[in-house]
Design a protein around this motif. Structure first.
Motif, PDB file in Angstrom:
ATOM      1  N   ILE A   1      -4.041  20.280  25.533  1.00 38.62           N
ATOM      2  CA  ILE A   1      -3.042  21.326  25.318  1.00 38.62           C
ATOM      3  C   ILE A   1      -2.214  21.533  26.586  1.00 38.62           C
ATOM      4  O   ILE A   1      -0.982  21.579  26.551  1.00 38.62           O
ATOM      5  N   VAL A   2      -2.892  21.642  27.723  1.00 42.21           N
ATOM      6  CA  VAL A   2      -2.198  21.873  28.990  1.00 42.21           C
ATOM      7  C   VAL A   2      -1.314  20.686  29.353  1.00 42.21           C
ATOM      8  O   VAL A   2      -0.125  20.854  29.703  1.00 42.21           O
ATOM      9  N   LEU A   3      -1.859  19.477  29.288  1.00 43.86           N
ATOM     10  CA  LEU A   3      -1.110  18.294  29.706  1.00 43.86           C
ATOM     11  C   LEU A   3       0.118  18.064  28.827  1.00 43.86           C
ATOM     12  O   LEU A   3       1.200  17.723  29.328  1.00 43.86           O
ATOM     13  N   ARG A   4      -0.032  18.240  27.526  1.00 38.99           N
ATOM     14  CA  ARG A   4       1.102  18.003  26.631  1.00 38.99           C
ATOM     15  C   ARG A   4       2.188  19.054  26.819  1.00 38.99           C
ATOM     16  O   ARG A   4       3.385  18.722  26.798  1.00 38.99           O
ATOM     17  N   LEU A   5       1.790  20.293  26.989  1.00 39.03           N
ATOM     18  CA  LEU A   5       2.795  21.322  27.237  1.00 39.03           C
ATOM     19  C   LEU A   5       3.476  21.123  28.587  1.00 39.03           C
ATOM     20  O   LEU A   5       4.676  21.381  28.736  1.00 39.03           O
ATOM     21  N   ALA A   6       2.714  20.656  29.569  1.00 41.27           N
ATOM     22  CA  ALA A   6       3.287  20.464  30.906  1.00 41.27           C
ATOM     23  C   ALA A   6       4.286  19.319  30.944  1.00 41.27           C
ATOM     24  O   ALA A   6       5.254  19.366  31.718  1.00 41.27           O
ATOM     25  N   ASP A   7       4.086  18.286  30.121  1.00 36.78           N
ATOM     26  CA  ASP A   7       4.883  17.069  30.259  1.00 36.78           C
ATOM     27  C   ASP A   7       5.815  16.770  29.093  1.00 36.78           C
ATOM     28  O   ASP A   7       6.569  15.790  29.139  1.00 36.78           O
TER      29      ASP A   7
ATOM     30  N   LEU B   1      -4.129  14.132  39.514  1.00 35.84           N
ATOM     31  CA  LEU B   1      -3.208  14.465  40.597  1.00 35.84           C
ATOM     32  C   LEU B   1      -3.407  13.530  41.793  1.00 35.84           C
ATOM     33  O   LEU B   1      -2.444  13.004  42.364  1.00 35.84           O
ATOM     34  N   HIS B   2      -4.664  13.296  42.155  1.00 36.64           N
ATOM     35  CA  HIS B   2      -4.961  12.421  43.290  1.00 36.64           C
ATOM     36  C   HIS B   2      -4.610  10.964  42.998  1.00 36.64           C
ATOM     37  O   HIS B   2      -4.403  10.182  43.934  1.00 36.64           O
ATOM     38  N   SER B   3      -4.531  10.618  41.716  1.00 37.83           N
ATOM     39  CA  SER B   3      -4.183   9.231  41.364  1.00 37.83           C
ATOM     40  C   SER B   3      -2.681   8.989  41.365  1.00 37.83           C
ATOM     41  O   SER B   3      -2.234   7.857  41.158  1.00 37.83           O
ATOM     42  N   GLY B   4      -1.902  10.054  41.571  1.00 40.84           N
ATOM     43  CA  GLY B   4      -0.448   9.904  41.640  1.00 40.84           C
ATOM     44  C   GLY B   4       0.317  10.604  40.537  1.00 40.84           C
ATOM     45  O   GLY B   4       1.542  10.741  40.606  1.00 40.84           O
ATOM     46  N   TRP B   5      -0.361  11.050  39.493  1.00 44.05           N
ATOM     47  CA  TRP B   5       0.313  11.785  38.407  1.00 44.05           C
ATOM     48  C   TRP B   5       0.780  13.143  38.918  1.00 44.05           C
ATOM     49  O   TRP B   5       0.117  13.781  39.740  1.00 44.05           O
ATOM     50  N   ARG B   6       1.926  13.588  38.413  1.00 43.10           N
ATOM     51  CA  ARG B   6       2.416  14.925  38.716  1.00 43.10           C
ATOM     52  C   ARG B   6       2.928  15.556  37.417  1.00 43.10           C
ATOM     53  O   ARG B   6       3.609  14.892  36.629  1.00 43.10           O
ATOM     54  N   PRO B   7       2.645  16.844  37.200  1.00 47.95           N
ATOM     55  CA  PRO B   7       3.146  17.481  35.978  1.00 47.95           C
ATOM     56  C   PRO B   7       4.632  17.781  36.083  1.00 47.95           C
ATOM     57  O   PRO B   7       5.145  18.092  37.160  1.00 47.95           O
ATOM     58  N   ALA B   8       5.320  17.692  34.965  1.00 49.74           N
ATOM     59  CA  ALA B   8       6.736  18.054  34.952  1.00 49.74           C
ATOM     60  C   ALA B   8       6.910  19.560  35.139  1.00 49.74           C
ATOM     61  O   ALA B   8       7.818  20.009  35.837  1.00 49.74           O
ATOM     62  N   ARG B   9       6.018  20.339  34.491  1.00 52.13           N
ATOM     63  CA  ARG B   9       6.067  21.802  34.599  1.00 52.13           C
ATOM     64  C   ARG B   9       4.909  22.286  35.467  1.00 52.13           C
ATOM     65  O   ARG B   9       3.890  21.598  35.623  1.00 52.13           O
ATOM     66  N   THR B  10       5.038  23.477  35.995  1.00 50.72           N
ATOM     67  CA  THR B  10       3.989  24.064  36.824  1.00 50.72           C
ATOM     68  C   THR B  10       2.789  24.439  35.949  1.00 50.72           C
ATOM     69  O   THR B  10       2.944  25.027  34.870  1.00 50.72           O
ATOM     70  N   ILE B  11       1.608  24.106  36.430  1.00 46.66           N
ATOM     71  CA  ILE B  11       0.352  24.429  35.752  1.00 46.66           C
ATOM     72  C   ILE B  11      -0.375  25.471  36.587  1.00 46.66           C
ATOM     73  O   ILE B  11      -0.549  25.298  37.803  1.00 46.66           O
ATOM     74  N   ILE B  12      -0.822  26.545  35.954  1.00 49.96           N
ATOM     75  CA  ILE B  12      -1.560  27.605  36.648  1.00 49.96           C
ATOM     76  C   ILE B  12      -2.889  27.835  35.931  1.00 49.96           C
ATOM     77  O   ILE B  12      -2.906  28.150  34.739  1.00 49.96           O
TER      78      ILE B  12
END
Length: 758
Positions: free
Chosen positions: A555-561, A380-391
């Motif tokens: 799992i989280v990253l692939r589902l988010a993006d 996140l700090h490097s500039g990446w943002r998820p397409a979907r909300t991650i909780i």
């Protein structure tokens, strides 16, 4: 809470077919080629962020003091976790609920005849384990949600205390009415044991850890080795969670401070009789004083005694009283909003409360999940943002009754019903083999994740290692399937961890994953579940803590993006077809068994009737198993199979440029896919337990953690409720057809995208 799940599913570990491991990798499910390349790059960066020492230090901090529900360190841990989430760039808070949590004020087990003996009911501090000496902060050995009671009765040994054990006692002519039952841990979830004992008229229940399953029979005991010593006791809940999980006083609603609560006498999930757990050191004198028939061979443990079933002559006085307090629990919640689809939520959870210090259960999983979150924070700090909300969620109160996850899910049920895509759960984590269970619509997706994570011990993929184990240790059919089926099934989820309210109450697609199988397990729910124990006998280098973070993170990253949510339906259709065959076979087997038993009864009746010296009483026969029409269920599975094939064909016709040019329609498709699991639910719920609404997976009424697939049908058959079984065949067939229609809707959208030329 999950140990029972791991060891009853270890032979159905997730793995990959060898054909999938040769040649080049297939593209990532749900991603265009360009986006897949970016995803793999992000995952590579993510892997490089993860640190074993971070996990080690986090475990040491979180398990430094007892942190059961309601304790000061429990709240301190929740606030620490939330502060860590915030430092990594999450929007984080601690959400509070108020729940019923009894703690013991009186515990007594004493043998009053044939000789006096008083159980210690305590675990001694060990010099080799520094935190075991924190006795003023530790919960005593007890079973939460036991009824209060003061009873005396002859002792009857009932093996594991499951229904079939009482059938054996009946055949031996032993009646437990008015008696105290002693059972050993194993064979089912602990809460089933007092439940079944009470149904048979027992007035009390004792549950002990036999060294055959959990002690010196398996290996050296703690602190020399990893197995349970003679003073070790397994604490745990005995609430009747197959009825509902969460706060006993607020079913269906979040237990906020001012929530409307049931009175204690009106709640249905508390035991009807007092129950306490014992060490095998305390159990041995009780069992050794028993008489009656010698226990069947399969009932015998590893204590140096002859196992008798009683009743008596051992007579026991059991007294239990608790403080029935309403206490606060603390869920630490961290959120990263999605930039493209903020109202599509990927939810990741692990609990943070323990029965005592809880280094393995649950901090091993919690510390790893936090490292996962830290890695995502660095991205996140490097500039990446998820397409979907991650909780990310650190649940409180899992151990007593899945309190934190259930109350949060009930409190936010409306929002979750609209926005939740997938819930991903972990619990304890250890050295060994990858295991995963959950919604079979995600089976291919998880297989692909397992293909891309390396096992740190064997230096092959975690899928390959799990496959080798499954082939070498599984039964003939399981080993054959592991060799031949392209995707080995996720195991079906029953209960025992925090996925339950999401999957089985709200109908949200869910996964549970972790590593294990190479530990002794002797610290489970004892004061010896400590940092000292974990770092000596479990994942000593924390390599599998990193591996779990790599797995959960992917799992989280692939589902988010993912461009298109990576659901797939052919594996699900095949698995549901397998479940249908199982219930048909169950019915056929019961018919044959009943006919055989009734013939034996008739033969006995004929013998007695022919003997004038004996008064003749007609023996009672079992009702014959009637014909049940399973055709609606078979037809529904056939329709689902066709629908799943059509969806797969439509997906294969889609190309990257079409996906890129069809944003609105792809969004519509994802809206259908994220709700597909909901179509497997009915708002009326299962017969007799409306809180559980999923028609494919549920915990069994008499298995607890263990799953019952097609539960409404399967349990009706097992209970010989033939009218209900016939009715539920039609109900479940309708649910499967509804699911099939939902898949058809997704296919129609795909076909429209392709035919439009976008």
């Amino acid at each position: 809470m999950q140990r029972y799940i791991l060891f009853t599913t270890i032979f159905v570990l997730l793995t990959l077919h060898p054909a999938a491991q040769t040649g080049t990798h297939k593209p990532l499910m749900g991603f265009t080629a360009d986006h897949a390349a970016k995803e793999m790059g992000a995952e590579s960066t993510f892997d490089g962020i993860l640190q074993r020492d971070s996990i080690r230090q986090r475990m040491k901090r979180l398990s430094a003091r007892p942190h059961h529900v309601g304790s000061p360190y429990d709240r301190d841990n929740a606030e620490f976790i939330a502060s860590q989430f915030r430092s990594w760039g999450f929007d984080a808070n601690v959400e509070e609920f108020w729940v019923l949590f009894p703690t013991p004020k009186t515990r007594l087990v004493e043998m009053v005849s044939p000789s006096p003996f008083t159980a210690k009911l305590a675990e001694p501090a060990l010099s080799a384990d520094a935190t075991s000496g924190q006795q003023t902060e530790q919960l005593p050995t007890y079973n939460a949600y036991s009824a209060d009671g003061d009873v005396t009765g002859e002792l009857v040994y009932a093996n594991y205390g499951v229904p079939k054990d009482y059938e054996t006692l009946d055949r031996l002519g032993i009646d437990v009415r008015g008696k105290i039952v002693i059972t050993r841990y194993g064979g089912s979830w602990r809460g089933i044991k007092p439940k079944v004992a009470a149904e048979h008229g027992a007035v009390g229940c004792l549950i002990y850890s036999d060294p055959k399953e959990d002690g010196y029979y398996e290996g050296d005991v703690y602190p020399k080795g990893p197995y349970r010593n003679e003073s070790g006791v397994q604490r745990g809940s005995v609430a009747d969670m197959p009825l509902y999980t969460g706060d006993p006083l607020t079913p269906f609603i979040g237990a906020t401070k001012n929530a409307k609560r049931l009175s204690l006498k009106d709640t249905k999930v508390l035991t009807k009789i007092p129950v306490l757990p014992l060490s095998y050191g305390d159990a041995a004198p009780l069992l050794g004083a028993m008489g009656g028939p010698v226990a069947p061979e399969e009932w015998r443990g590893a204590l140096p005694i002859t196992y008798h079933v009683g009743p008596g002559p051992a007579k026991v006085h059991l007294k239990v009283a608790s403080n029935w307090d309403i206490v606060p629990i603390y869920d630490a919640i961290g959120k990263i909003p999605g930039v493209a689809h903020p109202d599509e939520w990927i939810i990741r959870g692990n609990h943070h409360d323990g029965w005592v210090n809880g280094a393995e259960d649950p901090i091993s999983g919690q510390a790893s999940m936090m490292e996962e979150a830290r890695g995502i924070g660095v991205l996140l700090h490097s500039g990446w943002r998820p397409a979907r909300t991650i909780i990310y969620c650190a649940w409180d109160g899992e151990e007593p009754a899945l309190l934190g996850s259930t109350e949060w899910a009930e409190a936010h049920a409306d929002a979750l019903g609209r926005k939740a895509v997938v819930y991903i759960n972990s619990d304890s984590n250890n050295r060994g083999f990858f295991f995963a269970g959950g919604s079979h619509t995600l089976e291919k997706f998880v297989n692909q994740v397992a293909r891309d994570v390396m096992d740190p011990e064997k230096h092959v993929t975690v899928g390959e290692r799990a496959r080798a184990f499954s082939i070498s240790q599984g039964s003939g059919d399981e080993a054959k399937e592991a060799r031949e089926r392209p995707d080995i099934r996720l195991f079906a989820l029953g209960s025992g961890s925090d996925y339950t309210p999401f999957l089985q109450h709200l109908g949200i697609s869910s996964l549970a994953a972790g590593y294990g199988g190479e530990d002794g397990g002797g610290s489970y729910h004892s004061i010896y579940d400590s940092y000292a124990y974990y770092t000596r006998f479990m994942d000593t280098s924390f390599e599998y803590g990193v591996t779990m973070a790599e797995t959960g993170g992917r799992i989280v990253l692939r589902l988010a993006d993912a461009d298109i949510l990576p659901f797939e339906f052919s594996d699900f259709a095949e698995t549901v077809g397998k479940y249908v065959k199982e219930v048909i076979k169950l019915t056929d087997d019961m018919r044959v068994q009943t006919d055989g038993d009734n013939q034996k009864i008739q033969d006995r009746a004929d013998f007695l009737a022919a003997d004038p010296r004996e008064p003749f009483v007609e023996p009672k026969k079992k009702e014959r198993v009637p014909f049940i029409n399973f055709a609606p269920l078979q037809n529904a599975v056939a329709a689902l199979t066709t629908s799943s094939k059509n969806y797969a064909k439509a997906m294969s016709d889609l190309d990257d440029s079409t996906i890129a040019a069809s944003g609105k329609q792809i969004g519509e498709l994802n809206g259908v896919l994220m709700n597909v699991e909901r179509s497997l639910t009915r708002k009326e719920g299962l017969p007799g337990r409306p809180w559980y609404v999923h028609e494919i997976y549920a915990p069994g009424m008499y298995t607890g953690y263990g799953v019952k697939t097609l539960p409404a049908i399967r349990e009706s058959i097992e209970l010989r409720n033939w009218k209900q079984a016939e009715e539920q065949v039609g109900v479940v067939a309708g649910v499967i057809l509804n699911f099939s229609h939902t898949v058809d809707k997704a296919t129609s959208i795909l076909s429209a995208i392709t035919s439009s030329g976008h």
